[in-house]
Write a protein that holds these residues in place. Sequence first.
Motif, PDB file in Angstrom:
ATOM      1  N   UNK A   1      -4.433   3.512   4.713  1.00 60.88           N
ATOM      2  CA  UNK A   1      -3.064   3.140   5.102  1.00 60.88           C
ATOM      3  C   UNK A   1      -2.963   1.648   5.387  1.00 60.88           C
ATOM      4  N   UNK A   2      -3.954   1.103   6.095  1.00 60.71           N
ATOM      5  CA  UNK A   2      -3.863  -0.316   6.468  1.00 60.71           C
ATOM      6  C   UNK A   2      -3.902  -1.224   5.240  1.00 60.71           C
ATOM      7  N   UNK A   3      -4.694  -0.856   4.232  1.00 63.06           N
ATOM      8  CA  UNK A   3      -4.738  -1.667   3.007  1.00 63.06           C
ATOM      9  C   UNK A   3      -3.419  -1.577   2.233  1.00 63.06           C
ATOM     10  N   UNK A   4      -2.859  -0.372   2.162  1.00 59.13           N
ATOM     11  CA  UNK A   4      -1.569  -0.208   1.481  1.00 59.13           C
ATOM     12  C   UNK A   4      -0.500  -1.017   2.212  1.00 59.13           C
ATOM     13  N   UNK A   5      -0.501  -0.937   3.538  1.00 56.36           N
ATOM     14  CA  UNK A   5       0.478  -1.677   4.343  1.00 56.36           C
ATOM     15  C   UNK A   5       0.359  -3.176   4.093  1.00 56.36           C
ATOM     16  N   UNK A   6      -0.866  -3.654   4.027  1.00 55.57           N
ATOM     17  CA  UNK A   6      -1.080  -5.085   3.793  1.00 55.57           C
ATOM     18  C   UNK A   6      -0.601  -5.488   2.395  1.00 55.57           C
ATOM     19  N   UNK A   7      -0.941  -4.670   1.398  1.00 57.86           N
ATOM     20  CA  UNK A   7      -0.521  -4.981   0.029  1.00 57.86           C
ATOM     21  C   UNK A   7       1.002  -5.018  -0.116  1.00 57.86           C
ATOM     22  N   UNK A   8       1.689  -4.103   0.582  1.00 52.11           N
ATOM     23  CA  UNK A   8       3.142  -4.010   0.441  1.00 52.11           C
ATOM     24  C   UNK A   8       3.891  -4.774   1.523  1.00 52.11           C
ATOM     25  N   UNK A   9       3.136  -5.455   2.383  1.00 51.55           N
ATOM     26  CA  UNK A   9       3.721  -6.247   3.461  1.00 51.55           C
ATOM     27  C   UNK A   9       4.670  -5.397   4.317  1.00 51.55           C
ATOM     28  N   UNK A  10       4.139  -4.244   4.759  1.00 52.43           N
ATOM     29  CA  UNK A  10       4.904  -3.309   5.583  1.00 52.43           C
ATOM     30  C   UNK A  10       4.031  -2.866   6.753  1.00 52.43           C
ATOM     31  N   UNK A  11       4.644  -2.182   7.708  1.00 56.82           N
ATOM     32  CA  UNK A  11       3.873  -1.674   8.843  1.00 56.82           C
ATOM     33  C   UNK A  11       3.121  -0.411   8.424  1.00 56.82           C
ATOM     34  N   UNK A  12       2.024  -0.143   9.125  1.00 52.78           N
ATOM     35  CA  UNK A  12       1.256   1.071   8.860  1.00 52.78           C
ATOM     36  C   UNK A  12       2.099   2.313   9.140  1.00 52.78           C
TER      37      UNK A  12
END
Length: 122
Positions: A63-74
């Motif tokens: 989740x944290x990697x996806x959040x970082x890639x999409x510039x969104x919160x976890x």
Amino acid sequence: MKKTNEEKEICDVSAIDMDSFNEIKSSMLEEEKITRLSETFKALSDPTRLNIIYVLSKTPLCVCDIAQLLDMTQSAISHHLRILRNLKLVKFRKEGKMVIYSLDDDHVLELFNQGLDHVKHQ
């Protein structure tokens, strides 16, 4: 056009032969399957969820990697992943304390790629 008892408009003349009509009528999908398909397309109509499917098509991620890639919160990503998971579009596995998400199967990627091909074709 004329009206039936239920006030539905119907054609005076049908262009389809009755054998074809009956074959199509008997092959209609069950309401439950149509509803599930509709829910799948509804889930895929969200740009964030499409982005999640795109990044997961490249590699399984937490989740944290996806959040970082999409510039969104976890939290926001988790919400979208829950929807995708409930529809069996993504799955997860635990590695220690980490939860790693991936596409549920190749059909999800096929849906995504077919839609993308259609958009590119326009």
